[in-house]
Design a protein around this motif. Structure first.
Motif, PDB file in Angstrom:
ATOM      1  N   THR A  60      36.475  45.124  37.966  1.00  0.00           N
ATOM      2  CA  THR A  60      36.933  46.340  38.646  1.00  0.00           C
ATOM      3  C   THR A  60      38.455  46.485  38.622  1.00  0.00           C
ATOM      4  O   THR A  60      38.983  47.554  38.289  1.00  0.00           O
ATOM      5  N   THR A  61      39.168  45.408  38.972  1.00  0.00           N
ATOM      6  CA  THR A  61      40.635  45.534  39.027  1.00  0.00           C
ATOM      7  C   THR A  61      41.184  45.884  37.642  1.00  0.00           C
ATOM      8  O   THR A  61      42.078  46.725  37.521  1.00  0.00           O
ATOM      9  N   ASN A  62      40.630  45.263  36.598  1.00  0.00           N
ATOM     10  CA  ASN A  62      41.067  45.611  35.235  1.00  0.00           C
ATOM     11  C   ASN A  62      40.826  47.088  34.949  1.00  0.00           C
ATOM     12  O   ASN A  62      41.676  47.754  34.349  1.00  0.00           O
TER      13      ASN A  62
ATOM     14  N   LEU B 259      36.981  38.393  50.070  1.00  0.00           N
ATOM     15  CA  LEU B 259      36.347  38.786  48.810  1.00  0.00           C
ATOM     16  C   LEU B 259      37.348  39.406  47.843  1.00  0.00           C
ATOM     17  O   LEU B 259      38.253  40.130  48.242  1.00  0.00           O
ATOM     18  N   SER B 260      37.135  39.115  46.542  1.00  0.00           N
ATOM     19  CA  SER B 260      37.830  39.841  45.479  1.00  0.00           C
ATOM     20  C   SER B 260      37.053  41.113  45.197  1.00  0.00           C
ATOM     21  O   SER B 260      35.939  41.305  45.691  1.00  0.00           O
ATOM     22  N   ALA B 261      37.603  41.945  44.340  1.00  0.00           N
ATOM     23  CA  ALA B 261      36.858  43.090  43.828  1.00  0.00           C
ATOM     24  C   ALA B 261      35.769  42.558  42.905  1.00  0.00           C
ATOM     25  O   ALA B 261      35.898  41.472  42.344  1.00  0.00           O
TER      26      ALA B 261
ATOM     27  N   GLN C 226      49.719  40.246  43.826  1.00  0.00           N
ATOM     28  CA  GLN C 226      49.684  39.974  42.380  1.00  0.00           C
ATOM     29  C   GLN C 226      48.265  39.647  41.921  1.00  0.00           C
ATOM     30  O   GLN C 226      47.435  39.213  42.711  1.00  0.00           O
ATOM     31  N   ARG C 227      48.055  39.846  40.623  1.00  0.00           N
ATOM     32  CA  ARG C 227      46.716  39.644  40.079  1.00  0.00           C
ATOM     33  C   ARG C 227      46.202  38.233  40.403  1.00  0.00           C
ATOM     34  O   ARG C 227      46.956  37.260  40.343  1.00  0.00           O
ATOM     35  N   GLY C 228      44.936  38.174  40.712  1.00  0.00           N
ATOM     36  CA  GLY C 228      44.338  36.890  41.082  1.00  0.00           C
ATOM     37  C   GLY C 228      44.702  36.449  42.490  1.00  0.00           C
ATOM     38  O   GLY C 228      44.414  35.322  42.889  1.00  0.00           O
ATOM     39  N   GLY C 229      45.325  37.335  43.268  1.00  0.00           N
ATOM     40  CA  GLY C 229      45.904  36.953  44.559  1.00  0.00           C
ATOM     41  C   GLY C 229      44.930  36.743  45.709  1.00  0.00           C
ATOM     42  O   GLY C 229      45.353  36.397  46.808  1.00  0.00           O
ATOM     43  N   SER C 230      43.640  36.901  45.471  1.00  0.00           N
ATOM     44  CA  SER C 230      42.696  36.695  46.580  1.00  0.00           C
ATOM     45  C   SER C 230      42.704  35.254  47.081  1.00  0.00           C
ATOM     46  O   SER C 230      42.496  35.002  48.272  1.00  0.00           O
ATOM     47  N   ASP C 231      42.937  34.318  46.174  1.00  0.00           N
ATOM     48  CA  ASP C 231      43.040  32.918  46.601  1.00  0.00           C
ATOM     49  C   ASP C 231      44.210  32.753  47.574  1.00  0.00           C
ATOM     50  O   ASP C 231      44.144  32.010  48.548  1.00  0.00           O
TER      51      ASP C 231
ATOM     52  N   GLY D  30      39.407  48.354  44.790  1.00  0.00           N
ATOM     53  CA  GLY D  30      38.388  47.389  44.362  1.00  0.00           C
ATOM     54  C   GLY D  30      37.950  46.471  45.493  1.00  0.00           C
ATOM     55  O   GLY D  30      36.749  46.281  45.740  1.00  0.00           O
ATOM     56  N   GLU D  31      38.920  45.918  46.220  1.00  0.00           N
ATOM     57  CA  GLU D  31      38.600  45.001  47.318  1.00  0.00           C
ATOM     58  C   GLU D  31      38.056  45.769  48.522  1.00  0.00           C
ATOM     59  O   GLU D  31      37.203  45.269  49.256  1.00  0.00           O
ATOM     60  N   LEU D  32      38.561  46.993  48.727  1.00  0.00           N
ATOM     61  CA  LEU D  32      38.057  47.800  49.852  1.00  0.00           C
ATOM     62  C   LEU D  32      36.566  48.085  49.652  1.00  0.00           C
ATOM     63  O   LEU D  32      35.777  48.012  50.596  1.00  0.00           O
TER      64      LEU D  32
ATOM     65  N   GLY E  51      40.601  40.258  49.895  1.00  0.00           N
ATOM     66  CA  GLY E  51      41.638  39.450  49.279  1.00  0.00           C
ATOM     67  C   GLY E  51      42.637  40.366  48.600  1.00  0.00           C
ATOM     68  O   GLY E  51      42.409  41.580  48.502  1.00  0.00           O
ATOM     69  N   TYR E  52      43.762  39.808  48.166  1.00  0.00           N
ATOM     70  CA  TYR E  52      44.679  40.476  47.231  1.00  0.00           C
ATOM     71  C   TYR E  52      45.530  41.589  47.843  1.00  0.00           C
ATOM     72  O   TYR E  52      46.718  41.675  47.571  1.00  0.00           O
ATOM     73  N   ILE E  53      44.946  42.452  48.700  1.00  0.00           N
ATOM     74  CA  ILE E  53      45.705  43.627  49.131  1.00  0.00           C
ATOM     75  C   ILE E  53      46.497  43.367  50.404  1.00  0.00           C
ATOM     76  O   ILE E  53      46.154  42.524  51.228  1.00  0.00           O
TER      77      ILE E  53
END
Ligand code: ADP
Ligand code: ASP
Ligand code: MG
Length: 439
Positions: free
Chosen positions: A40-42, A34-36, A194-199, A118-120, A180-182
């Motif tokens: 939220t990240t912004n 999951l993304s935030a 990096q931003r958008g990194g959940s993919d 955000g992702e947590l 994702g992302y973290i």
């Protein structure tokens, strides 16, 4: 096992979280990334900005507002007092943690910790919701297995081993939820992809567990053959080669992050783009297969600056291009498009942070001209050079539009044009008509 990634828009409200929960409880074992929740990240970036600027009041105001939003989400999401209470306590601990940073020195390290919240939070909410519904789910903490090495590149060996250990801790669970992302960096500090990194997370996990498929769920129907925000009659593209998807991702089709392609491509794991709003639609399948002789899609990227360096010294001289490229390299500015003639070279960049210094340095080598507010339009498909007719078709579509640069032959899958941003709409519409209408 499949890996399913849901982006910020797909988990952007209590309602959306419920819909995703329904989608993932089908009895099959899976890892869900999951993304935030969207925005939220912004907001966390904004909070960090205030803290960098030593304005804790500014930061606190936004923190309180964001916490309030999450309290409302919780109220809507959970049915039982027990889970509402659990979720509220969880949210409070994350926001108290963020608030603790308003008192001390603020550096990149603290910012990364804030961005990770955000992702947590989104994964903890989803996990509680699934448990409240009686589903079999567990959290896999990304900070315990997702790691980058000393070059800030993901460390596949480490990820594979540690993820395996995490999975073995919870055998037989249906839904493994993860952030994702973290990640952590080589020194064990909290970091991100990096931003958008959940993919990217989803793709790395897919490769690590040798998944049967990686699914990227977003709020639109797969990749379209043109930008649906500009062209009315777009259609989803059902199949893409990884390279075609990479071209499209770089040039503006934001639904798939470019970094995510490489791990899946090398591990030969298909990536399927799916639509949360229409879960039964087939989406877009990205794999190592090419559809012969077919133009797939058009994408565009704004905010491009073109720089031309004209020099009679380039004529018959070797080493000229190297000197030009070294200037861009020394300012960590990457070049997107490049065209050369015997007496000049034009390049395009999208990062203009060091534009003035770059121009100053380039002037040592020739006459320099700059065109701002340009746009790269890229046509993607099986454009192998032996295929005839495609260049003519695309050029014909752009016959009434001033074209600043054309790049073809860099890969087998694309032809790119640099035009003015103000001509983008007309260009995309005309290309759509020429390439895709009635076909
Ligand atoms: P996700 O949360 O699924 O990762 P993002 O929050 O990154 O999605 O936002 C992507 C949003 O941007 C989507 O809502 C999508 O509608 C829109 N979007 C951006 N670029 C494009 C494009 N080229 N084509 C279609 N939609 C786009
Ligand atoms: N939440 C992160 C971002 O907004 C990562 C992601 O959504 O992929 O950039
Ligand atoms: Mg996103």
């Amino acid at each position: 096992m499949k890996v399913l990634k849901f982006g910020g828009t797909s988990v952007g409200s209590a309602q959306r979280i419920k819909e995703v929960a329904k989608l993932i409880t089908d009895g099959e074992q899976k890892i869900v990334v999951l993304s935030a929740m969207s925005g939220t990240t912004n907001t966390l970036v904004e909070i960090s900005d205030y803290l960098y600027k030593k304005n804790p009041e500014g930061a606190n105001e936004i923190i309180n507002k964001l916490e309030h939003t999450y309290r409302k989400h919780i109220d809507e999401l959970f049915a039982t007092a027990e889970y509402k209470q659990k979720a509220l306590e969880m949210i409070k601990s994350h926001f108290d943690y963020i608030r603790a940073f308003t008192k001390d020195l603020f550096t990149l390290f603290e910012e990364k910790v804030i961005l990770a919240q955000g992702e947590l939070v989104s994964t903890a909410l989803m996990n509680y919701y699934l448990q409240e519904c009686g589903a079999s789910s567990v959290l896999l903490p990304a900070l315990d297995y997702m790691r980058t090495d000393k070059n800030a590149e993901p460390d596949p060996g480490y990820i594979k081993d540690k993820l395996q250990l995490q999975l073995e801790l919870h055998p037989g669970v249906e839904i493994y939820i993860t952030q994702g992302y973290i990640c952590r960096n080589a020194y064990g500090e909290i970091d991100n992809l990096q931003r958008g990194g959940s993919d990217y997370t989803a793709s790395l996990i897919g490769a690590a567990i040798d998944a049967s498929e990686i699914q990227i769920w977003t709020d639109i129907d797969g990749m379209h053959n043109n930008d649906p925000r500009i062209v009315e009659s777009t259609t989803p593209v059902r199949q893409l080669h990884f390279e075609e998807a990479a071209e499209l991702a770089y040039f503006g089709a934001k639904i798939l992050h470019p970094t995510c392609i490489q791990p899946a491509k090398y591990a030969n794991i298909p990536v399927r783009l799916l639509n949360t709003m229409e879960p039964t639609a087939p989406g877009t399948m990205i794999s190592n297969d090419t559809e012969k002789g077919k133009i797939k899609a058009v994408a565009a990227k704004d905010n491009i600056t073109a720089i031309k360096i004209k020099s009679s010294r380039m004529l018959l001289a070797h080493g000229f291009l190297r000197k030009v490229f070294e200037i861009f390299e020394s300012y960590q500015t990457s070049i997107d498009m490049i065209c050369t003639s015997e007496v000049g070279v034009s390049v395009s960049i999208d990062n203009t942070k060091h534009l003035n210094e770059i121009l100053d340095d380039l002037k040592k080598y020739g006459t320099v001209t700059v065109d701002k507010n340009m746009c790269i339009v890229c046509v993607v498909g099986d454009l192998e050079w032996e295929n005839v007719g495609f260049e003519a078709k695309t050029l014909d579509a752009l016959k009434d539009i001033p074209v600043r640069m054309i790049s073809y032959g860099g890969s087998n899958y694309n032809i790119s044009f640099l035009i003015r941003e103000c001509d983008k709409k007309a260009a995309l519409q005309s290309l759509s008509k020429e390439l895709f209408d009635n076909k």
